[in-house]
Design an enzyme around this catalytic site. Sequence first.
Site, PDB file in Angstrom:
ATOM      1  N   TYR A  51     -23.557  34.358   1.249  1.00  0.00           N
ATOM      2  CA  TYR A  51     -24.783  34.018   1.974  1.00  0.00           C
ATOM      3  C   TYR A  51     -25.854  35.093   1.773  1.00  0.00           C
ATOM      4  O   TYR A  51     -26.998  34.789   1.414  1.00  0.00           O
ATOM      5  CB  TYR A  51     -24.489  33.833   3.465  1.00  0.00           C
ATOM      6  CG  TYR A  51     -25.703  33.460   4.268  1.00  0.00           C
ATOM      7  CD1 TYR A  51     -26.351  32.252   4.041  1.00  0.00           C
ATOM      8  CD2 TYR A  51     -26.212  34.308   5.243  1.00  0.00           C
ATOM      9  CE1 TYR A  51     -27.476  31.892   4.776  1.00  0.00           C
ATOM     10  CE2 TYR A  51     -27.333  33.952   5.985  1.00  0.00           C
ATOM     11  CZ  TYR A  51     -27.966  32.754   5.740  1.00  0.00           C
ATOM     12  OH  TYR A  51     -29.082  32.408   6.453  1.00  0.00           O
TER      13      TYR A  51
ATOM     14  N   GLU B 143     -26.280  37.368  -0.542  1.00  0.00           N
ATOM     15  CA  GLU B 143     -26.817  37.476  -1.898  1.00  0.00           C
ATOM     16  C   GLU B 143     -27.563  36.221  -2.321  1.00  0.00           C
ATOM     17  O   GLU B 143     -28.489  36.285  -3.132  1.00  0.00           O
ATOM     18  CB  GLU B 143     -25.700  37.799  -2.891  1.00  0.00           C
ATOM     19  CG  GLU B 143     -25.061  39.170  -2.675  1.00  0.00           C
ATOM     20  CD  GLU B 143     -26.050  40.321  -2.772  1.00  0.00           C
ATOM     21  OE1 GLU B 143     -27.018  40.238  -3.561  1.00  0.00           O
ATOM     22  OE2 GLU B 143     -25.854  41.319  -2.042  1.00  0.00           O
TER      23      GLU B 143
END
Length: 310
Positions: free
Chosen positions: A146, A148
């Site tokens: 999430y 990244e």
Amino acid sequence: MSRVLVTGAAGFLGSFLCDQLLAEGHEVIGMDNRVSGQLDNLDEAFYHDRFTFYDHDVTEFIHISGELDAVLHLASLASPVFYRDHPIKTLKVGALGTHKTLGLAREKDATYLFTSTSEVYGDPEINPQPEDYRGNVDPYGPRSCYDESKRYGESLVRAYRDEHGLDVRVARIFNTYGPRMRLDDGRVIPNFMKQALTGTDLTVYGDGEQTRSFCYVSDMIDGLIALLESDVQEPVNIGNPDERTINELAEVVLAVTDSESGITHEELPPQDPEVRRPDISKARSELGWDPEVSLREGLRESVGYFEGRV
């Protein structure tokens, strides 16, 4: 009147954004593949003749006939439960979905709004977090799919702005709550509400002294629209700076639900941020936006919705 595409339209924030845009007289095209969104969130929107819905995955090619004035990319698996169960989908919607929607905005010469997250700051070493803080994020950690996906999405938005002259907005959203959140969302307020309303002990992870800042949904929607209508092309924090410990939150939930539930403690999940509080100086000065709904008020507004779903 503008013509606007909202991805993630059947989600918690997306559905409220559609409602507000329709109330302001815009034509709204909603798009969602319903991995985590729920069509009943759009019950009000479907009554409008200015609303159209497409059941479509934004990671696939997007075709929209006619002109568009804005593309608002909210599609995301923001819940810890959903991004843990669907890590590849989470990465794809932040990467491919952002790429496809940026390409559409470029084709239509539309303003583009990307909803990023406070998670780009990771487990912050400074508090509150200003927009120029670069964060403390583990790219190979349990939450990285999430975190990244949003960090990459921001970079892609910046690249389209610089290379193609696209008119862009980036909202870094902090914890938001209210009606239409899923009970199985996995975030702390739905968890606490469900437990309090069913007489189950509230589960606090760790010692409960970690902090969060909770923004009521109506304030968040006002902030997103203020950003869209501005000319600010750099990231802006949108959130409520009223920082509370999880223990404090638990007490307020018990009070507003008149619950007799107790509190139990379990082990803290890995890499759970210790603090989270937005510095909203930029939103105040450049958008003229400030949240108005207190935590207690917002939770009171939410109780009826959660009661109907437990």
